[in-house]
Enzyme design. Structure first.
Site, PDB file in Angstrom:
ATOM      1  N   LYS A  19      35.466   9.986  92.255  1.00 48.11           N
ATOM      2  CA  LYS A  19      34.011   9.969  92.141  1.00 48.11           C
ATOM      3  C   LYS A  19      33.604   9.864  90.678  1.00 48.11           C
ATOM      4  O   LYS A  19      34.344  10.293  89.798  1.00 48.11           O
ATOM      5  CB  LYS A  19      33.436  11.281  92.699  1.00 48.11           C
ATOM      6  CG  LYS A  19      33.441  11.390  94.208  1.00 48.11           C
ATOM      7  CD  LYS A  19      32.773  12.679  94.644  1.00 48.11           C
ATOM      8  CE  LYS A  19      32.794  12.822  96.153  1.00 48.11           C
ATOM      9  NZ  LYS A  19      32.024  11.813  96.873  1.00 48.11           N
ATOM     10  N   ARG A  33      36.180  12.829 107.287  1.00 50.63           N
ATOM     11  CA  ARG A  33      36.525  12.377 108.643  1.00 50.63           C
ATOM     12  C   ARG A  33      38.032  12.477 108.885  1.00 50.63           C
ATOM     13  O   ARG A  33      38.464  12.660 110.025  1.00 50.63           O
ATOM     14  CB  ARG A  33      35.998  10.947 108.854  1.00 50.63           C
ATOM     15  CG  ARG A  33      36.552   9.931 107.889  1.00 50.63           C
ATOM     16  CD  ARG A  33      35.704   8.677 107.809  1.00 50.63           C
ATOM     17  NE  ARG A  33      34.565   8.831 106.897  1.00 50.63           N
ATOM     18  CZ  ARG A  33      33.682   7.884 106.635  1.00 50.63           C
ATOM     19  NH1 ARG A  33      33.766   6.707 107.226  1.00 50.63           N
ATOM     20  NH2 ARG A  33      32.691   8.097 105.791  1.00 50.63           N
TER      21      ARG A  33
HETATM   22  N1  BES Z   1      31.580  14.844 100.559  1.00 53.29           N
HETATM   23  C1  BES Z   1      31.223  13.477 100.467  1.00 53.29           C
HETATM   24  C2  BES Z   1      29.821  13.186 100.964  1.00 53.29           C
HETATM   25  C3  BES Z   1      28.694  13.543 100.042  1.00 53.29           C
HETATM   26  C4  BES Z   1      28.489  12.845  98.872  1.00 53.29           C
HETATM   27  C5  BES Z   1      27.823  14.524 100.393  1.00 53.29           C
HETATM   28  C6  BES Z   1      27.433  13.169  98.057  1.00 53.29           C
HETATM   29  C7  BES Z   1      26.752  14.842  99.579  1.00 53.29           C
HETATM   30  C8  BES Z   1      26.564  14.169  98.414  1.00 53.29           C
HETATM   31  C9  BES Z   1      32.185  12.642 101.296  1.00 53.29           C
HETATM   32  O1  BES Z   1      33.487  13.088 101.334  1.00 53.29           O
HETATM   33  C10 BES Z   1      32.221  11.290 100.674  1.00 53.29           C
HETATM   34  O2  BES Z   1      32.663  11.192  99.572  1.00 53.29           O
HETATM   35  N2  BES Z   1      31.727  10.295 101.389  1.00 53.29           N
HETATM   36  C11 BES Z   1      31.659   8.977 100.889  1.00 53.29           C
HETATM   37  C12 BES Z   1      32.022   8.038 101.996  1.00 53.29           C
HETATM   38  C13 BES Z   1      32.233   6.620 101.550  1.00 53.29           C
HETATM   39  C14 BES Z   1      33.443   6.520 100.674  1.00 53.29           C
HETATM   40  C15 BES Z   1      32.374   5.746 102.769  1.00 53.29           C
HETATM   41  C16 BES Z   1      30.230   8.731 100.394  1.00 53.29           C
HETATM   42  O3  BES Z   1      29.287   9.218 101.025  1.00 53.29           O
HETATM   43  O4  BES Z   1      30.080   8.086  99.375  1.00 53.29           O
HETATM   44 MN    MN Z   2      34.635  12.377  99.696  1.00 54.50          MN
END
Ligand code: BES
Ligand code: MN
Ligand code: ZN
Length: 527
Positions: A308, A382
């Site tokens: 990230k 997931r």
């Molecule tokens: N924990 C995150 C989701 C999230 C991100 C919640 C920011 C709240 C704020 C999750 O694990 C994630 O990183 N999801 C990705 C999915 C994507 C790679 C398809 C996302 O939401 O960017």
């Molecule tokens: Mn994630």
């Protein structure tokens, strides 16, 4: 805080402060108890209305010290907004939200002024409006909301600061009601206190940083909670996960030095303690099986190799909020001795970049036997949830609800106001939506149609773990849906609702109120 129901004459009440609600209208209007106090004090209350912004609007408040003719030391007038009106309040949670807000503002002001005990005149005279009918169960719920919101606003997280925590000033709260309402109010206050304690637990775990709140820490806390509340707790370590072939969950924790844990809570309010393990029996069916809550317990999500960006990455300590809400809901259910069987599953792991971490393109085999191509290691929620969902099958659940901070896309779609609700069961979806409205902790339904399934196709595995740029919250839910064929299932994406950013950064404890409302409803249907 200690809550009690009170039927009494407020004029003679020996309390530090009497809180009187003011409704907003053409003219600001006191509750009936307020009107009685106004007469007893030679119109001291009425004289304050309309001045200094005290026209009944939410946020308006005014202390009146040493009013003549009554026993209490002071009166706090607090705006409640317009009187609940079934016709105008087409959104049934609007009246609920105003009542909660008024009670919260009162609690904050009382505590700030160092007032230890108060009598609240907030329930009387708000009629049968707001879509809740005004009957016993509505009164009970209003009382629940008042207790819950007063505790919630006074929450502080001071565990990780040095120095002594500031002691709570407000200690005793009485809620004025009619004689005939005493039982309902008493019960509502008890429920409110239980929900508030569940919320507090969820917020406390979520606010702890990733270096302290690890999978092992949560597993230890689960055992502690189990002992306190008579909930059976087992924790599966990585060896057991291997035995169960949870290749998807294990692939996420492989990139971290903290071993994964799968926490299993079993609360039996229906089949009793002797039923331990029976929740797995073959005799269970859709009607008698437990409700299973599955919460994402990702104690820190750096994204893995699909790292990230660093801005606000600290907030990914909140990626275990779904799991924390399962702790909170279980605690409340046990405290209220709800007559239902309830299982909580919390898969816990970190998601970090490492030589052993998942790489884009890696293919893993889930407990269900399905293979998954990991195209983005940041879609890890997931991956841990799908194995927990397959594990849920052994309980032959009446329903499974998973709760997860799953996608940024859901927060983009719905903001901080509603959690995303996904289910292919209309009945279960309606039940959860109604629980959201009634508790003031709302969800909004999104589709999980098969039309989206195409986006998860992979050239190399049964499923890909991401579905491309569009409808990210929906494709994430569709991914989970593949693992839920054996039971009634719903998914709550709480990415936008579980915590706040900015100056008020911190966990909210949502959706504990929604979950407890849902469980109360299920228990009532049984009982
Ligand atoms: N924990 C995150 C989701 C999230 C991100 C919640 C920011 C709240 C704020 C999750 O694990 C994630 O990183 N999801 C990705 C999915 C994507 C790679 C398809 C996302 O939401 O960017
Ligand atoms: Mn994630
Ligand atoms: Zn995550």
């Amino acid at each position: 805080m200690q809550f009690s129901a009170k039927f009494a004459d407020p004029v003679a009440a020996p309390t530090d402060c009497i809180v009187v609600g003011v409704f907003q209208g053409k003219k600001p209007q006191l509750t009936p108890a307020g009107a009685r106090l106004d007469r007893a004090t030679n119109k001291t209350l009425g004289a304050a209305l309309g001045r200094g912004g005290l026209d009944g609007r939410i946020g308006g408040a005014q202390f009146l010290y040493r009013p003549p003719g009554i026993k209490a030391g002071c009166v706090l007038l607090v705006g409640l907004g317009p009187k609940p009106d079934a016709k105008r309040d087409d959104n049934p949670s609007a009246a609920t939200a105003r009542r909660r807000r008024g009670a919260a503002i009162a609690a904050k002001l009382l505590d700030e002024r160092g007032i230890a005990s108060a009598l609240l005149c907030l329930l009387d005279g708000d009629g049968d409006g707001g879509g809740d009918g005004g009957d016993d169960s509505a009164i009970r719920r209003r009382a629940r909301h008042i207790a819950e919101s007063m505790e919630d606003i006074l929450y502080r997280f001071e565990q990780t600061k040095s120095g002594a925590p500031k002691p709570r000033q407000l200690k005793r709260v009485q809620l004025l009601c009619e004689r005939a309402q005493l039982a309902a109010v008493k019960r509502g206050l008890r429920e409110g206190a239980a929900v508030a304690a569940g919320i507090k637990r969820a917020r406390d775990y979520a606010n702890l940083p990733g270096n302290l709140c690890t999978p092992a820490f949560l597993a230890g806390e689960a055992k502690r909670l189990g002992k306190q509340h008579g909930i059976a707790v087992t924790v599966l370590g990585e060896a057991e996960m291997k035995r169960h072939k949870m290749g998807s969950l294990l692939s996420v924790s492989r990139g971290s030095r903290e071993p994964a844990k799968l926490i299993v809570f079993e609360y039996r309010g229906l089949s009793g303690n002797r039923g331990r393990g029976k929740t797995r029996g073959k005799t269970r069916d859709k009607k008698t099986g437990p409700v299973v809550l599955v919460g994402k317990g990702l104690t820190f999500d750096a994204g893995g190799i699909s790292l990230k960006p660093s801005a606000a990455m600290d907030e990914m300590k909140f990626d275990m909020c779904g799991g924390a809400s399962v702790f909170g809901a279980l605690q409340a259910a046990a405290e209220l001795q709800l007559k239902l069987d309830l299982v909580g599953l919390v898969p816990c792991s970190e998601n970090l970049p490492d030589g052993a971490a998942n790489k884009p393109g890696d293919i893993v085999t889930s407990m269900s036997g399905r293979t998954i191509e990991i195209l983005n290691t940041d879609a890890e929620g997931r991956l841990i949830l799908c194995d927990a969902l397959t594990y849920a099958e052994r309980f032959q659940p009446a329903a499974v609800v998973d709760i997860a901070t799953l996608t940024g896309a859901c927060a983009v779609a719905l903001g901080a106001h509603a959690s995303g609700l996904f289910s292919d069961s209309d009945a279960l979806a309606e039940e959860l939506l109604a629980a959201g409205y009634a508790s003031g902790d709302r969800a909004w339904r999104m589709p999980v149609w098969d039309d989206y399934a195409k986006q998860l196709e992979s050239n190399f595995a049964d499923l890909a773990n991401i579905g491309g740029r569009y409808a990210g919250a929906v494709t994430a839910a569709c991914f989970l849906k593949h693992f839920t064929a054996k039971f009634d299932w719903a998914h709550l994406d709480i990415a936008g609702t579980a915590w706040k950013s900015g100056a008020a950064k911190g966990a909210t404890g949502r959706p504990v109120p929604l979950l407890v409302e849902f469980l109360l409803g299920r228990a009532e249907k049984r009982g």
